[in-house]
Design a protein around this motif. Sequence first.
Motif, PDB file in Angstrom:
ATOM      1  N   GLU A 245       0.821  -1.205   0.000  1.00 14.67           N
ATOM      2  CA  GLU A 245       0.000   0.000   0.000  1.00 14.67           C
ATOM      3  C   GLU A 245       0.858   1.260   0.000  1.00 14.67           C
ATOM      4  O   GLU A 245       1.992   1.273   0.489  1.00 14.67           O
ATOM      5  N   LYS A 246       0.275   2.326  -0.545  1.00 17.05           N
ATOM      6  CA  LYS A 246       0.788   3.678  -0.407  1.00 17.05           C
ATOM      7  C   LYS A 246      -0.290   4.483   0.324  1.00 17.05           C
ATOM      8  O   LYS A 246      -1.487   4.306   0.073  1.00 17.05           O
ATOM      9  N   ALA A 247       0.118   5.394   1.224  1.00 19.61           N
ATOM     10  CA  ALA A 247      -0.863   6.124   2.032  1.00 19.61           C
ATOM     11  C   ALA A 247      -0.523   7.612   2.058  1.00 19.61           C
ATOM     12  O   ALA A 247       0.652   8.016   2.008  1.00 19.61           O
ATOM     13  N   VAL A 248      -1.588   8.436   2.168  1.00 16.60           N
ATOM     14  CA  VAL A 248      -1.434   9.887   2.352  1.00 16.60           C
ATOM     15  C   VAL A 248      -2.335  10.298   3.518  1.00 16.60           C
ATOM     16  O   VAL A 248      -3.389   9.706   3.764  1.00 16.60           O
ATOM     17  N   LEU A 249      -1.905  11.314   4.232  1.00 15.79           N
ATOM     18  CA  LEU A 249      -2.669  11.821   5.380  1.00 15.79           C
ATOM     19  C   LEU A 249      -3.163  13.231   5.057  1.00 15.79           C
ATOM     20  O   LEU A 249      -2.385  14.095   4.619  1.00 15.79           O
ATOM     21  N   LEU A 250      -4.459  13.426   5.259  1.00 15.71           N
ATOM     22  CA  LEU A 250      -5.085  14.718   4.985  1.00 15.71           C
ATOM     23  C   LEU A 250      -5.549  15.355   6.291  1.00 15.71           C
ATOM     24  O   LEU A 250      -6.019  14.665   7.207  1.00 15.71           O
ATOM     25  N   ARG A 251      -5.413  16.686   6.348  1.00 18.51           N
ATOM     26  CA  ARG A 251      -5.929  17.425   7.494  1.00 18.51           C
ATOM     27  C   ARG A 251      -6.946  18.440   6.971  1.00 18.51           C
ATOM     28  O   ARG A 251      -6.569  19.403   6.298  1.00 18.51           O
TER      29      ARG A 251
ATOM     30  N   ASP B 273       4.961  10.281   3.199  1.00 23.20           N
ATOM     31  CA  ASP B 273       6.158   9.436   3.271  1.00 23.20           C
ATOM     32  C   ASP B 273       5.982   8.238   4.199  1.00 23.20           C
ATOM     33  O   ASP B 273       6.866   7.915   5.008  1.00 23.20           O
ATOM     34  N   TYR B 274       4.867   7.545   4.112  1.00 25.97           N
ATOM     35  CA  TYR B 274       4.631   6.385   4.972  1.00 25.97           C
ATOM     36  C   TYR B 274       5.347   5.146   4.432  1.00 25.97           C
ATOM     37  O   TYR B 274       5.283   4.842   3.237  1.00 25.97           O
TER      38      TYR B 274
ATOM     39  N   LEU C 111       2.957   0.695  11.814  1.00 24.69           N
ATOM     40  CA  LEU C 111       1.817   1.177  12.601  1.00 24.69           C
ATOM     41  C   LEU C 111       1.967   2.675  12.835  1.00 24.69           C
ATOM     42  O   LEU C 111       3.041   3.146  13.237  1.00 24.69           O
ATOM     43  N   TYR C 112       0.852   3.420  12.623  1.00 22.22           N
ATOM     44  CA  TYR C 112       0.881   4.875  12.776  1.00 22.22           C
ATOM     45  C   TYR C 112      -0.404   5.325  13.491  1.00 22.22           C
ATOM     46  O   TYR C 112      -1.361   4.552  13.646  1.00 22.22           O
ATOM     47  N   PHE C 113      -0.398   6.616  13.874  1.00 22.98           N
ATOM     48  CA  PHE C 113      -1.549   7.195  14.560  1.00 22.98           C
ATOM     49  C   PHE C 113      -1.923   8.515  13.899  1.00 22.98           C
ATOM     50  O   PHE C 113      -1.079   9.213  13.320  1.00 22.98           O
ATOM     51  N   LYS C 114      -3.204   8.836  14.008  1.00 29.02           N
ATOM     52  CA  LYS C 114      -3.719  10.095  13.484  1.00 29.02           C
ATOM     53  C   LYS C 114      -4.747  10.657  14.475  1.00 29.02           C
ATOM     54  O   LYS C 114      -5.208   9.957  15.382  1.00 29.02           O
ATOM     55  N   ILE C 115      -5.090  11.907  14.273  1.00 27.76           N
ATOM     56  CA  ILE C 115      -6.059  12.557  15.155  1.00 27.76           C
ATOM     57  C   ILE C 115      -7.450  12.359  14.570  1.00 27.76           C
ATOM     58  O   ILE C 115      -7.715  12.799  13.446  1.00 27.76           O
ATOM     59  N   PRO C 116      -8.324  11.697  15.273  1.00 27.23           N
ATOM     60  CA  PRO C 116      -9.680  11.482  14.751  1.00 27.23           C
ATOM     61  C   PRO C 116     -10.391  12.812  14.482  1.00 27.23           C
ATOM     62  O   PRO C 116     -10.171  13.807  15.168  1.00 27.23           O
TER      63      PRO C 116
ATOM     64  N   VAL D 244       4.468   5.437  -7.701  1.00 26.23           N
ATOM     65  CA  VAL D 244       5.792   5.626  -7.092  1.00 26.23           C
ATOM     66  C   VAL D 244       5.833   6.904  -6.257  1.00 26.23           C
ATOM     67  O   VAL D 244       6.603   7.003  -5.302  1.00 26.23           O
ATOM     68  N   ASP D 245       5.044   7.907  -6.613  1.00 26.21           N
ATOM     69  CA  ASP D 245       4.960   9.161  -5.850  1.00 26.21           C
ATOM     70  C   ASP D 245       3.491   9.369  -5.497  1.00 26.21           C
ATOM     71  O   ASP D 245       2.713   9.934  -6.267  1.00 26.21           O
ATOM     72  N   VAL D 246       3.117   8.900  -4.298  1.00 23.73           N
ATOM     73  CA  VAL D 246       1.702   8.895  -3.932  1.00 23.73           C
ATOM     74  C   VAL D 246       1.163  10.310  -3.744  1.00 23.73           C
ATOM     75  O   VAL D 246      -0.022  10.583  -3.997  1.00 23.73           O
ATOM     76  N   GLY D 247       2.019  11.250  -3.298  1.00 25.30           N
ATOM     77  CA  GLY D 247       1.559  12.624  -3.139  1.00 25.30           C
ATOM     78  C   GLY D 247       1.191  13.242  -4.470  1.00 25.30           C
ATOM     79  O   GLY D 247       0.123  13.871  -4.616  1.00 25.30           O
ATOM     80  N   ARG D 248       2.043  13.082  -5.448  1.00 27.90           N
ATOM     81  CA  ARG D 248       1.768  13.617  -6.775  1.00 27.90           C
ATOM     82  C   ARG D 248       0.566  12.907  -7.393  1.00 27.90           C
ATOM     83  O   ARG D 248      -0.252  13.529  -8.086  1.00 27.90           O
TER      84      ARG D 248
END
Length: 291
Positions: free
Chosen positions: A31-37, A45-46, A50-55, A96-100
Amino acid sequence: MNNNKSLFVIALVLVGLLVLSSSAFVVKETEKAVLLRFGELVRTDYTPGLYFKIPLVHELRKFDARIQTVDSQPVRMLNSENKFMMVDSYAKFRIVDVGRFYKATRGDERNAVRLLAEQINNRLRNQFGVRDLHEVVSGQRDQLMADITKNLNETAQKDLGVEIVDVRVKRIDLPPEVSESVFQRMRTGRELEARDHRAKGQEASERIRANADRQKVVIEAEAYRKAEELRGAGDAEAARIYAEAYSKNPEFYRFSRSLTAYRESFKDKSDMLLMAPDSEFFRYLKDPAGK
């Protein structure tokens, strides 16, 4: 009072577990992952872990990092001979570049497939437009696909953040309205080629037959010449032997020749000879000494 405290602790634990479960997430190797706020991209850059985020504040989007397929619909294209072809192609790609990739597609993989299909068809159309049917079918097909893959990969990585692994043409067909005329022209060409081969074969056959006849005449003439030479040599040898025998005993030679003449003359009983009794022919019948 104690019961109320116990219920409060239990509720607090449950809320904590709920918050923990909604804030923790796992990124797999595939998997490739992105975090949005609040919809804004904040991290890309995951690595697997295991990671955490703010619900309620952060939103996680995951994408398949494995090789995927863009299977385009058959497209009508024009080649250098101004003939239409139905081209069915596909491509293999991976992110290869999940952000882009997220920025270019807004996280919708269907947009990526659509954009890649358009770029693939545009490049195929440009390449097929300067090549004839033979070149795109067999003559330069491998090199053509390699060039398209290389060119498309550079653009796709820059614009979409994906790597193009391979581009292939599954099938090339002629439209129905063109197929019959092409097949008829191919049939006519093969018939002309067949007639040309038959004419060349007939010419070669005549040439071989004429050469065989000439060799036959030469061989027969040579055999006749040798036979005549042998016959002449035999006659000469026989004459020599007769002459040698005649010189040794002329009287015996004359007697032998007379016997041969009698045998040949009296061989057929129906023959009749009219000769004088005192003829030289009967000399050995009258007198064994031939006197």
